[in-house]
Design an enzyme around this catalytic site. Structure first.
Site: not given
Length: 432
Positions: A249, A291, A293-294, A331, A335, A362
């Site tokens: 995170g 963990e 990731g990002r 995204r 968000y 569209c």
């Protein structure tokens, strides 16, 4: 350097990605296309691995969260850099296995693993299944027994933390679809049930508080809660957890307004707090896992588009439309995520054209940004969106029947096609 080490400007006034002119990349691979600076990915892997060994202990290891970016090539890099892998679906398991990744170093997550998922994970030799709830625990015990094996597991525990990030990416508060909560007492029953299972070996606990977090406090708070939980479990059941996985995170800078993050310092500070807490609770320090990731892949990635039209709605706004959008980057629609967006072939010209960057679908919500400023684009200009290495390819769709873009790896100033562009025939491949 612009924002991150992967981006710069050359003498032609063009954006460079991994040291290569964006115009040359677009000419060779077309647009839209994802580009990944794998040298930057490796640098982040090594940063985490070194910090973990120094501040968490030699047994500790980063566990790459593949939901951020999942394709065979990334797992080859992760394996070469000595990281473990976190998978959240049988499709991710299939990908990591196809890449030749050592399955003993894989953790399998998910809040609703089917019986088929659990059986597949066991058959592949997954190192640890992260069990999310009682139904899954009972199913896994039964399936492992039928297969004549004992499956190592971690239990997902919900610590009850609000990390003050976007509501849709919080995972550690009490009212969550993930894990079993400490606050309700259900986590204690969960542990006792796992210890009573004949075909499961409980190795420790997992928690995860959310994503895109810039402060260290949610992690230290979660670690404190989890270590207190470990101490209480030891007192009640005589079981001491060997592994504590505190999830991922850590945030990433998407724009200049985001704070800088010193990942090594974050790991050092968290490690110091954990050492202190272990002493306070009088427990042996477990093997610590996280963990990321990002934070490993996001900044290394970028997307190039071609500008198709520039339209002014008099008295309202300017629209710059590109040949991709929501299908390759959902995204902003989901968000309202902010990005750094540039006219990649007019980097030395003033960015004074206020506009909304729109995709080609569209769909009125198919936008990549609103109210940003670019060097005024013309039809045919290249529009670059930076920091798209995470949750772009992995969340991409074929909405409006659009083929998904390729992934091009860049290393040492050379390119390699890692995922080819989908064709129109690919869109028909499953049609009967």
């Amino acid at each position: 350097m612009i924002l991150h080490s992967s981006y710069d400007v050359n003498e032609a006034g063009h954006l460079t990605i991994g040291g290569i002119d964006a115009a040359d990349l677009a000419a060779e691979f077309g647009t839209p296309a994802y580009f990944l600076d794998t040298d930057a990915v490796r640098t982040m892997c090594r940063t985490y691995k070194k910090a973990f060994a120094e501040y968490f202990g030699e047994k500790s290891c980063p566990v790459y969260a593949g939901k951020a970016l999942c394709y065979r090539g990334i797992y080859r890099i992760i394996a070469e850099e000595g990281l473990m892998a976190d998978c959240v679906s049988p499709g991710e398991l299939h990908t990591v296995h196809a890449a030749g990744f050592p399955m003993a170093n894989v953790f399998f997550h998910g809040n609703n693993k089917t019986d088929a998922d659990l059986a597949y994970a066991i058959d592949l030799g997954v190192g640890h299944i992260v069990v999310d709830g009682m139904d899954e625990l009972n199913a896994l015990d039964r399936i492992a027994g039928e297969k004549g094996t004992v499956q190592p597991v971690l239990l997902r525990i919900t610590p009850g933390i609000d990390p003050h990030t976007h509501q849709k990416i919080i995972t550690g508060n009490v009212d969550s679809k993930f894990g079993m909560a400490i606050l309700t007492g259900q986590a204690f029953d969960f542990v006792k049930a796992a210890l009573d299972c004949k075909n499961i070996r409980l190795d420790g606990f997992h928690c995860h508080v959310g994503s895109q977090i810039f402060d260290i406090e949610p992690f230290t708070e979660a670690a404190d809660i989890m270590l207190a939980f470990i101490a209480k479990i030891r007192g009640e059941y005589g079981y001491t957890a060997e592994i504590l996985n505190i999830g991922g995170g850590f945030g990433v800078r998407y724009t200049e307004n985001d704070p800088q993050i010193d990942y090594t310092e974050n790991v050092r500070a968290l490690g110091a707090e954990i050492d202190k807490m272990c002493a306070e609770y009088n427990i042996a320090k477990p093997t610590l896992l996280m963990e990321p990731g990002r934070s490993i892949v996001a900044a290394a990635g970028s997307t190039l588009y071609t500008c198709g039209s520039v339209k002014t709605v008099t008295g309202f706004r300017n629209y710059v439309s590109v040949d991709g959008g929501m299908p390759d980057n959902p995204r902003y629609a989901l968000y309202q995520s902010a990005y750094t967006i540039l006219n990649a072939v007019k980097m030395n010209e003033p960015a004074d054209f206020e506009c909304t960057v729109a995709g080609r679908c569209c769909e009125s919500g198919d936008l990549l940004a609103e109210g940003i400023k670019l060097a005024k684009p013309e039809r045919g200009d290249l529009i670059a969106v930076l920091v798209t290495g995470a949750y772009n390819h992995s969340m991409a769709s074929n909405y409006n029947r659009l083929p998904r873009p390729p992934i091009v790896e860049i290393a040492g100033g050379k390119t390699k096609l890692a995922v080819r562009r989908e064709t129109y025939d690919d869109l028909l491949a499953l049609d009967l």
